[in-house]
Scaffold this motif. Structure first.
Motif, PDB file in Angstrom:
ATOM      1  N   GLY A 274       0.724  -1.255  -0.084  1.00  0.00           N
ATOM      2  CA  GLY A 274      -0.062  -0.087   0.042  1.00  0.00           C
ATOM      3  C   GLY A 274       0.834   1.294   0.220  1.00  0.00           C
ATOM      4  N   ASP A 277       0.525   3.497  -3.104  1.00  0.00           N
ATOM      5  CA  ASP A 277      -0.696   4.116  -3.417  1.00  0.00           C
ATOM      6  C   ASP A 277      -0.666   5.402  -2.498  1.00  0.00           C
ATOM      7  N   GLY A 278      -0.053   5.147  -1.462  1.00  0.00           N
ATOM      8  CA  GLY A 278       0.048   6.544  -0.314  1.00  0.00           C
ATOM      9  C   GLY A 278       0.752   7.626  -1.047  1.00  0.00           C
ATOM     10  N   GLY A 352      -0.418   5.217   3.795  1.00  0.00           N
ATOM     11  CA  GLY A 352      -0.760   3.997   2.514  1.00  0.00           C
ATOM     12  C   GLY A 352      -0.712   2.716   2.958  1.00  0.00           C
ATOM     13  N   ASN A 356      -4.456   0.420   3.790  1.00  0.00           N
ATOM     14  CA  ASN A 356      -4.048  -0.948   2.870  1.00  0.00           C
ATOM     15  C   ASN A 356      -4.752  -1.952   4.157  1.00  0.00           C
ATOM     16  N   ILE A 362      -7.270   6.343   1.838  1.00  0.00           N
ATOM     17  CA  ILE A 362      -6.103   6.931   2.554  1.00  0.00           C
ATOM     18  C   ILE A 362      -6.592   8.319   3.058  1.00  0.00           C
TER      19      ILE A 362
END
Length: 617
Positions: A274, A277-278, A352, A356, A362
């Motif tokens: 994750g 994505d963060g 992130g 997750n 987020i």
């Protein structure tokens, strides 16, 4: 006329009559008993002290949040522009002024004695800042100590401070396919899950703060937190008590260690699921917000650059007279802003991962201020292998990151106080006693912040006493006085005398026009969009709480006009004499003294560029 008006007799010229700093004549002779001004052992001591002071908690917990909130990468555009036209020019101005005048935040305004209230205003702001900022260090120290447990106390719900609503793991995803109120998880319905409270929040509110109903319910003192507060103040005292000789050595650790921890956390963070994505959530530009982010960008620049507190002036006053502070200012600004941007990758990589693990967006875990340091991150470390190790590492970094900002702020305050007393009042251990009194006064005020209602008091200080409005007001008048009272061209000549060349004219244009307009524009926006203070968007402060807050803000903001009016009211004589006196009071003290009526020259003393104190014979 001059002695009767009371204008000049209150000022201690830092230089001989009719000359500028850094020049000497045959009438000068050293004064026995006058201590020479301290200087940094090496120039790197100054650089590290400025890095330690300016790079603080705001870089780690405020900039990343503002960046994501205001469109990610788009936020960098106004941030960099305002940094160039506002932050760097005033940052350079304060350091150069201290280096040129060899004085702290009060006596440095002998360049325009009528506006010496600027110095008193900065002293009020930095005193308030020293008073409440250390509470963050006390909380960090408390969490650091609690990290040395096999099971972190904020990771479970079986503690005395937990309530029946405490839930260790939220399974919101299990409720998505059911009907709220009918679907159950374990012994709890989805409706009960939705109203549940995290053990991290309960540890923060019920154990650390033990928060009361409001500002008018102070409650009892948290003795564990009081001991942590006392321990941190003792650390600060022994970092500052011997002056820049000791401070300049300590900052080598306190200024560099947070970078080591941030790099370790980044390496660990990017390996977590994750994290990508963060990070993308942090930097992905949202161009639709470009017109909305300027106020946040401007406020963050003035916060993170520590402008208007007088501490940068105090640090600059210990420089060699010929130090190239122009290059230093750009380098320090780059380090400051670069640290903020770098910290964002660390923070959002971990956020992130946290999002997750919890299966949420987020935006639901992104926090700012104490919420990030004492709620979001403690939650993240409970999801990592070996949670106590990562918790101890993070909170020790937080403690060190804030510690150097704190003791440099205290150093700036003490320097300003000691500069008020001429060398003839020199006494042994004067510095040690002054630092002890300063720390003790702040500690006594801090007692109100370790009670059950302490968080409300802390927020009151944070929102009003050292807020964006007070710093912007201070920065505006600094530019006006230097550019239009003392003279921008004259100050550029003084800088050239120090560093050997004239800075780019852009600095003069910023001081004279651009930066004051930026400061006043943001100041007016804050004023017109003022909103009453709340806690957690639920508790509204009582009217008398807001009155106290505005009194703290006005204590610094009114120093400037009140000091001007006070000097004018003390003036006596005919209209012509008073008019001349006003002109003299707007001149540097060494110029005003040379144009005034005869003075007792045996009382006129000053410091040279190397810190030696002389009198006129």
């Amino acid at each position: 006329m001059c002695n009767d008006t009371g204008c000049l007799k209150d000022f201690m010229p830092l230089n001989r009559c009719g000359a500028t700093p850094g020049t000497m004549s045959s009438v000068e002779k050293p004064v026995p008993g006058y201590p020479e001004r301290e200087q940094w052992t090496r120039q790197m001591d100054f650089i590290m002290s400025c890095v330690g002071f300016a790079v603080g908690l705001g870089n780690v917990w405020r900039f990343p949040y503002l960046c994501y909130k205001n469109g990610g990468g788009v936020f960098l555009i106004p941030y960099l522009i305002i940094g160039v036209v506002g932050g760097i020019p005033i940052f350079f101005l304060e350091i150069a002024l201290g280096q040129f005048m060899k004085a702290g935040s009060i006596n440095v305004w002998n360049i325009a004695p009528l506006f010496k209230g600027l110095g008193y205003a900065s002293m009020v702001i930095v005193f308030f800042c020293n008073t409440y900022y250390i509470m963050v260090l006390a909380w960090a120290f408390y969490y650091f100590i609690k990290s040395f447990n096999a099971t972190l106390p904020w990771s479970t719900c079986d503690n005395p401070w937990n309530t029946p609503s405490c839930i260790e793991i939220f399974h919101h995803e299990d409720c998505l396919n059911g009907t709220i109120g009918n679907t159950t998880y374990g012994n709890m319905t989805c409706e009960e899950l939705a109203d549940g409270r995290s053990p991290i929040i309960e540890f923060w509110e019920n154990k650390v703060l033990n928060i009361s109903q409001g500002l008018d319910y102070p409650g009892s003192i948290n003795w564990e937190l009081l001991l942590c507060l006392a321990a941190v103040w003792v650390m600060v005292y022994f970092c500052v008590w011997k002056g820049v000789k000791s401070t300049g050595k300590i900052v080598y650790f306190t200024a560099t260690f947070p970078y080591v921890v941030l790099i370790i956390l980044l390496v660990r963070g990017v390996t977590l699921p994750g994290a990508y994505d963060g990070i993308m959530f942090y930097i992905k530009p949202d161009w639709s917000k470009l017109g909305e982010v300027w106020i946040d960008a401007g406020t963050q620049i003035f916060f993170s650059y520590a402008i208007g507190l007088g501490a940068l002036t105090a640090l600059g006053s210990y420089n060699r007279f010929n130090n190239d502070c122009y290059k230093d200012a750009f380098m320090l600004a780059l380090i400051n802003s670069g640290t903020s941007f770098f910290a964002g990758f660390v923070v959002f990589a971990i956020l992130g991962f946290m999002a997750n693990e919890q299966g949420v967006d987020i935006s639901q875990v992104a926090e700012t201020g104490p919420g990030l340091a004492f709620i979001a991150y403690p939650k993240a470390v409970t999801l990592m292998p070996m949670p106590p190790v990562w918790a101890a590492l993070f909170f020790f970094m937080l403690l060190v990151l804030g510690l150097d900002s704190q003791f440099v702020g205290v150093e700036g305050f003490v320097t300003g106080i000691l500069d008020l007393f001429p060398g003839k009042y020199y006494m042994r251990y004067k510095r040690e006693i002054s630092v002890a009194i300063c720390c003790l006064m702040c500690f006594i005020i801090d007692l109100s912040m370790v009670t059950q209602g302490g968080m409300y008091v802390f927020q009151l200080f944070d929102y009003y006493s050292a807020s964006g409005m007070t710093l912007l007001w201070q920065a505006f008048w600094e530019c006006i006085v230097v550019s239009w009272v003392y003279g921008a061209d004259r100050f550029m000549d003084d800088i050239a005398r120090m560093i050997g060349y004239r800075p780019f004219p852009w600095m003069k244009w910023c001081w004279s026009f651009i930066t004051p307009c930026v400061c006043m524009g943001i100041f007016l926006f804050h004023l017109f969009n003022y909103k009453p203070l709340t806690y957690n968007n639920t508790y509204v402060y009582p009217w008398w709480g807001e009155v106290i807050g505005w009194c703290m803000a006005l204590m610094s903001m009114l120093c400037i006009p009140v000091s001007v009016l006070y000097k004018l009211c003390r003036a006596t004589g005919t209209f012509k004499e008073v008019s001349i006196n006003i002109i003299l009071c707007s001149l540097p003290t060494w110029v005003a003294a040379s144009r005034c009526c005869p003075l007792n020259h045996s009382d006129v003393h000053w410091q040279t560029s190397e810190g030696h104190v002389y009198v006129l014979s």
